[in-house]
Design a protein around this motif. Structure first.
Motif, PDB file in Angstrom:
ATOM      1  N   LEU A 131       0.818  -1.215   0.000  1.00 10.63           N
ATOM      2  CA  LEU A 131       0.000   0.000   0.000  1.00 10.63           C
ATOM      3  C   LEU A 131       0.849   1.261   0.000  1.00 10.63           C
ATOM      4  CD1 LEU A 131      -2.811  -1.044   2.476  1.00 10.63           C
ATOM      5  CD2 LEU A 131      -3.093  -0.453   0.075  1.00 10.63           C
ATOM      6  N   GLY A 132       2.154   1.121  -0.071  1.00 14.44           N
ATOM      7  CA  GLY A 132       3.029   2.285  -0.086  1.00 14.44           C
ATOM      8  C   GLY A 132       3.180   2.955   1.264  1.00 14.44           C
ATOM      9  N   LEU A 133       2.985   2.213   2.351  1.00 16.76           N
ATOM     10  CA  LEU A 133       3.134   2.755   3.694  1.00 16.76           C
ATOM     11  C   LEU A 133       4.602   2.707   4.116  1.00 16.76           C
ATOM     12  CD1 LEU A 133       0.136   0.895   5.398  1.00 16.76           C
ATOM     13  CD2 LEU A 133       0.117   3.067   4.167  1.00 16.76           C
ATOM     14  N   TYR A 134       4.974   3.528   5.070  1.00 16.82           N
ATOM     15  CA  TYR A 134       6.307   3.483   5.661  1.00 16.82           C
ATOM     16  C   TYR A 134       6.332   2.248   6.544  1.00 16.82           C
ATOM     17  CZ  TYR A 134      10.498   5.065   8.114  1.00 16.82           C
ATOM     18  OH  TYR A 134      11.758   5.165   8.639  1.00 16.82           O
ATOM     19  N   THR A 135       7.337   1.388   6.369  1.00 16.20           N
ATOM     20  CA  THR A 135       7.356   0.115   7.090  1.00 16.20           C
ATOM     21  C   THR A 135       8.551   0.033   8.030  1.00 16.20           C
ATOM     22  OG1 THR A 135       8.461  -0.956   5.211  1.00 16.20           O
ATOM     23  CG2 THR A 135       6.058  -1.184   5.352  1.00 16.20           C
ATOM     24  N   VAL A 136       8.276  -0.458   9.241  1.00  8.45           N
ATOM     25  CA  VAL A 136       9.296  -0.607  10.272  1.00  8.45           C
ATOM     26  C   VAL A 136       9.289  -2.055  10.739  1.00  8.45           C
ATOM     27  CG1 VAL A 136      10.136   0.169  12.524  1.00  8.45           C
ATOM     28  CG2 VAL A 136       8.914   1.780  11.014  1.00  8.45           C
ATOM     29  N   LEU A 137      10.414  -2.721  10.566  1.00 10.09           N
ATOM     30  CA  LEU A 137      10.574  -4.092  11.037  1.00 10.09           C
ATOM     31  C   LEU A 137      11.281  -4.064  12.378  1.00 10.09           C
ATOM     32  CD1 LEU A 137      10.333  -7.168  10.374  1.00 10.09           C
ATOM     33  CD2 LEU A 137      12.646  -6.997   9.388  1.00 10.09           C
ATOM     34  N   VAL A 138      10.702  -4.740  13.370  1.00 11.32           N
ATOM     35  CA  VAL A 138      11.335  -4.873  14.675  1.00 11.32           C
ATOM     36  C   VAL A 138      11.761  -6.321  14.860  1.00 11.32           C
ATOM     37  CG1 VAL A 138       9.984  -2.992  15.702  1.00 11.32           C
ATOM     38  CG2 VAL A 138       9.187  -5.342  15.940  1.00 11.32           C
ATOM     39  N   MET A 139      12.811  -6.517  15.631  1.00 12.85           N
ATOM     40  CA  MET A 139      13.223  -7.877  15.958  1.00 12.85           C
ATOM     41  C   MET A 139      12.166  -8.486  16.872  1.00 12.85           C
ATOM     42  SD  MET A 139      17.252  -7.422  16.710  1.00 12.85           S
ATOM     43  CE  MET A 139      18.359  -6.844  15.439  1.00 12.85           C
ATOM     44  N   PRO A 140      11.865  -9.774  16.686  1.00 10.31           N
ATOM     45  CA  PRO A 140      10.862 -10.412  17.548  1.00 10.31           C
ATOM     46  C   PRO A 140      11.267 -10.333  19.020  1.00 10.31           C
ATOM     47  CG  PRO A 140      11.520 -11.875  15.759  1.00 10.31           C
ATOM     48  CD  PRO A 140      12.434 -10.705  15.724  1.00 10.31           C
ATOM     49  N   ILE A 141      10.292 -10.135  19.888  1.00  5.73           N
ATOM     50  CA  ILE A 141      10.533 -10.051  21.330  1.00  5.73           C
ATOM     51  C   ILE A 141      11.056 -11.376  21.865  1.00  5.73           C
ATOM     52  CG2 ILE A 141       9.386  -9.806  23.571  1.00  5.73           C
ATOM     53  CD1 ILE A 141       7.500  -7.790  22.224  1.00  5.73           C
ATOM     54  N   ASN A 142      10.513 -12.470  21.366  1.00  6.20           N
ATOM     55  CA  ASN A 142      10.830 -13.788  21.906  1.00  6.20           C
ATOM     56  C   ASN A 142      10.857 -14.797  20.769  1.00  6.20           C
ATOM     57  OD1 ASN A 142      10.399 -16.415  23.307  1.00  6.20           O
ATOM     58  ND2 ASN A 142      10.129 -15.116  25.109  1.00  6.20           N
ATOM     59  N   SER A 143      11.589 -15.883  20.946  1.00  3.05           N
ATOM     60  CA  SER A 143      11.636 -16.917  19.903  1.00  3.05           C
ATOM     61  C   SER A 143      10.437 -17.864  19.982  1.00  3.05           C
ATOM     62  CB  SER A 143      12.938 -17.722  20.010  1.00  3.05           C
ATOM     63  OG  SER A 143      13.018 -18.354  21.276  1.00  3.05           O
ATOM     64  N   ARG A 144       9.666 -17.794  21.055  1.00  5.66           N
ATOM     65  CA  ARG A 144       8.465 -18.622  21.184  1.00  5.66           C
ATOM     66  C   ARG A 144       7.367 -18.016  20.312  1.00  5.66           C
ATOM     67  NH1 ARG A 144       3.977 -18.392  24.528  1.00  5.66           N
ATOM     68  NH2 ARG A 144       2.930 -20.386  24.656  1.00  5.66           N
ATOM     69  N   GLU A 145       6.854 -18.808  19.366  1.00  3.57           N
ATOM     70  CA  GLU A 145       5.808 -18.303  18.478  1.00  3.57           C
ATOM     71  C   GLU A 145       5.083 -19.449  17.784  1.00  3.57           C
ATOM     72  OE1 GLU A 145       7.817 -15.473  16.056  1.00  3.57           O
ATOM     73  OE2 GLU A 145       9.341 -16.878  15.450  1.00  3.57           O
ATOM     74  N   PHE A 146       4.053 -19.097  17.059  1.00  4.34           N
ATOM     75  CA  PHE A 146       3.251 -20.044  16.297  1.00  4.34           C
ATOM     76  C   PHE A 146       4.161 -20.851  15.370  1.00  4.34           C
ATOM     77  CE2 PHE A 146       0.586 -20.760  12.438  1.00  4.34           C
ATOM     78  CZ  PHE A 146      -0.332 -21.630  13.002  1.00  4.34           C
ATOM     79  N   ILE A 147       3.887 -22.131  15.203  1.00  4.13           N
ATOM     80  CA  ILE A 147       4.767 -23.001  14.418  1.00  4.13           C
ATOM     81  C   ILE A 147       4.909 -22.545  12.962  1.00  4.13           C
ATOM     82  CG2 ILE A 147       2.973 -24.692  13.829  1.00  4.13           C
ATOM     83  CD1 ILE A 147       5.305 -26.811  14.247  1.00  4.13           C
ATOM     84  N   GLY A 148       3.832 -22.047  12.380  1.00 10.09           N
ATOM     85  CA  GLY A 148       3.918 -21.552  11.003  1.00 10.09           C
ATOM     86  C   GLY A 148       4.851 -20.355  10.894  1.00 10.09           C
ATOM     87  N   THR A 149       4.818 -19.505  11.902  1.00 10.10           N
ATOM     88  CA  THR A 149       5.712 -18.341  11.930  1.00 10.10           C
ATOM     89  C   THR A 149       7.153 -18.794  12.074  1.00 10.10           C
ATOM     90  OG1 THR A 149       3.965 -17.041  12.972  1.00 10.10           O
ATOM     91  CG2 THR A 149       6.206 -16.159  13.097  1.00 10.10           C
ATOM     92  N   ARG A 150       7.392 -19.778  12.938  1.00  9.91           N
ATOM     93  CA  ARG A 150       8.761 -20.289  13.121  1.00  9.91           C
ATOM     94  C   ARG A 150       9.332 -20.806  11.816  1.00  9.91           C
ATOM     95  NH1 ARG A 150       8.251 -23.815  18.426  1.00  9.91           N
ATOM     96  NH2 ARG A 150       6.567 -24.492  17.134  1.00  9.91           N
ATOM     97  N   MET A 151       8.512 -21.474  11.041  1.00  7.64           N
ATOM     98  CA  MET A 151       8.990 -21.996   9.749  1.00  7.64           C
ATOM     99  C   MET A 151       9.312 -20.858   8.789  1.00  7.64           C
ATOM    100  SD  MET A 151       6.689 -25.512   9.446  1.00  7.64           S
ATOM    101  CE  MET A 151       5.616 -24.801   8.314  1.00  7.64           C
ATOM    102  N   MET A 152       8.486 -19.818   8.767  1.00  5.37           N
ATOM    103  CA  MET A 152       8.726 -18.685   7.872  1.00  5.37           C
ATOM    104  C   MET A 152       9.967 -17.884   8.281  1.00  5.37           C
ATOM    105  SD  MET A 152       6.707 -18.882   5.412  1.00  5.37           S
ATOM    106  CE  MET A 152       7.069 -17.324   4.646  1.00  5.37           C
ATOM    107  N   ARG A 153      10.343 -17.959   9.543  1.00 10.77           N
ATOM    108  CA  ARG A 153      11.526 -17.227  10.015  1.00 10.77           C
ATOM    109  C   ARG A 153      12.790 -17.654   9.263  1.00 10.77           C
ATOM    110  NH1 ARG A 153       9.814 -12.745  12.499  1.00 10.77           N
ATOM    111  NH2 ARG A 153       8.575 -13.216  14.321  1.00 10.77           N
TER     112      ARG A 153
END
Length: 173
Positions: A129-151
């Protein structure tokens, strides 16, 4: 395609983003991810620093809206605790929830930023959408399994990104 996966800014945490930096860019509204951006995945409590950062947003007149792919009960609980609107089951990176958040905040693409910890949801959705984007480092390594795979795939993009040095900005304008 690769440009759609690159954030405009990469920082260690939400609280490392100085409000002066956002205001200097003309940002009046923030679309903010929940899990591993505002709080740990599966957790609904907020750290003191995060609460202070959101309070500072309000004092500066910057609007915020939580946008999460998570279920409604959890999103509502955190959004209510922060005193901001929240959109659940967002279907990120689809554009619908981003547009809905901008409508709620009464902002345009040019004055809205997306803050999140995932390249393929938050950054891709915001860049589409052409928005200004800010990526932050994840707070914790514990997360949903699908997210872990995408990491694993995300690391191909993030390992070469420089973490921004915003020490020249005061935390507040």
């Amino acid at each position: 395609m690769i440009r759609l996966l690159q954030p405009d800014l990469y920082v260690r945490s939400l609280c490392d983003i100085p409000l002066a930096h956002l205001k200097a860019r003309g940002i009046r509204g923030l679309i903010i991810d929940l899990d591993n951006t505002v709080t740990e995945w599966g957790r609904a409590t907020l750290d003191r620093g995060v609460r202070r950062w959101f309070a500072d947003l309000k004092e500066e007149g910057i609007r915020a809206c939580l946008v999460s792919n998570n279920r409604s009960g959890r999103v509502k609980k955190v959004a209510d605790a922060l005193g901001i609107p929240g959109i659940s089951r967002a279907g990120k990176p689809r554009r619908r929830a981003f547009r809905q958040a901008m409508a709620v905040m009464e902002t345009e693409a040019s004055s809205t930023a997306v803050i999140g910890d995932q390249v393929f949801t938050d950054i891709l959705g915001g860049n589409r959408l052409g928005l200004y984007t800010v990526l932050v480092m994840p707070i914790n390594s514990r997360e949903f399994i699908g997210t872990r795979m995408m990491r694993h795939v995300e690391r191909l993009f993030t390992r070469h990104l420089p973490v921004a040095d915003l020490s020249g900005y005061d935390k507040r304008p």
